[in-house]
Write a protein that holds these residues in place. Structure first.
Motif, short mmCIF file in Angstrom:
data_model
loop_
_atom_site.label_atom_id
_atom_site.label_comp_id
_atom_site.label_asym_id
_atom_site.label_seq_id
_atom_site.Cartn_x
_atom_site.Cartn_y
_atom_site.Cartn_z
N ASN A 1 8.58 -0.44 2.78
CA ASN A 1 8.01 0.72 2.02
C ASN A 1 7.72 0.33 0.52
O ASN A 1 8.22 -1.01 0.55
CB ASN A 1 8.78 1.92 2.15
CG ASN A 1 10.26 1.76 1.57
OD1 ASN A 1 10.83 0.72 1.25
ND2 ASN A 1 11.29 2.86 1.86
N GLN A 2 7.16 0.97 -0.24
CA GLN A 2 6.98 0.80 -1.74
C GLN A 2 8.23 0.72 -2.50
O GLN A 2 9.37 1.49 -2.36
CB GLN A 2 6.01 2.07 -2.02
CG GLN A 2 4.87 2.08 -1.61
CD GLN A 2 4.05 0.89 -1.64
OE1 GLN A 2 3.57 0.24 -2.74
NE2 GLN A 2 3.61 0.16 -0.39
N ASP B 1 5.77 -5.30 -1.87
CA ASP B 1 6.52 -4.26 -1.07
C ASP B 1 8.20 -4.75 -0.83
O ASP B 1 8.57 -5.82 -1.01
CB ASP B 1 6.13 -4.04 0.24
CG ASP B 1 4.55 -3.58 0.09
OD1 ASP B 1 4.34 -2.81 -0.75
OD2 ASP B 1 3.67 -3.92 0.91
#
Length: 182
Positions: A22-23, A94
């Motif tokens: 995810n970010q 990321d």
């Protein structure tokens, strides 16, 4: 040293995009490199199982030891196999899911600010020269692109999750690896 594209992918890596990322938080500066090892089943090399694990398609019935992996969603940025082939699963930009519950320099959740490199191996099995060669080249590339990753900020999984993790283990030659870095 290898080119890291602005997208966060190594130009020379075989790309296997994982869904397990995810970010990073907006505040997170990439400032830590974590060295891991993995082999599936433990101590066996080659085969598709690590790639399948990082891609959420591992058949957990394929080996009795895989039962503990059922439902696990993990990844690493990079995996270096015994032949020295570099596989990238997550962009460096990321947050890969490699560190789990972890702490470094008083900060929790190392996934937020780290890059994870998995070596195909086991704690007590000597790593190959091809792996060290590629690990050094990838490390130098990462340090050039992310200058906050100094030599003091390159650690093993065991260092950020003591008591829970032991990798890269006693077989990893920290002295030669760190001495080889530019």
């Amino acid at each position: 040293m290898y080119l890291i594209e602005p997208s966060g992918w190594l130009a020379n890596a075989i790309k296997h995009p994982s869904p397990n990322y995810n970010q990073r938080p907006d505040w997170a500066e990439i400032s830590l490199l974590v060295i891991h090892n993995i082999s599936l089943p433990a101590g066996r090399f080659g085969g598709p199982y690590v790639h399948q694990l990082f891609s959420n398609c591992l058949d957990c019935d394929a080996h009795p030891s895989f039962d503990d992996l059922r439902g696990l969603n993990v990844s690493a940025h990079v995996f270096i196999d015994r032949n020295g082939t570099i596989h990238q699963f997550v962009s460096f930009n990321d947050r890969a899911w490699h560190a789990g519950v972890s702490q470094f320099d008083g900060r929790d959740s190392c996934n937020d600010f780290s890059i994870g490199i998995e070596l195909e191996g086991a704690d007590d099995i000597v790593y190959t020269q091809a792996q060290y060669r590629e690990l050094i080249a990838v490390t130098e590339s990462v340090q050039s692109y992310y200058p906050a990753i100094t030599a003091a900020r390159i650690v093993g999984h065991c260092d950020i999750a003591p008591g829970r993790k032991t990798d890269p283990g006693s077989a990893f030659d920290w002295v030669s690896y760190k001495n080889a870095l530019g």
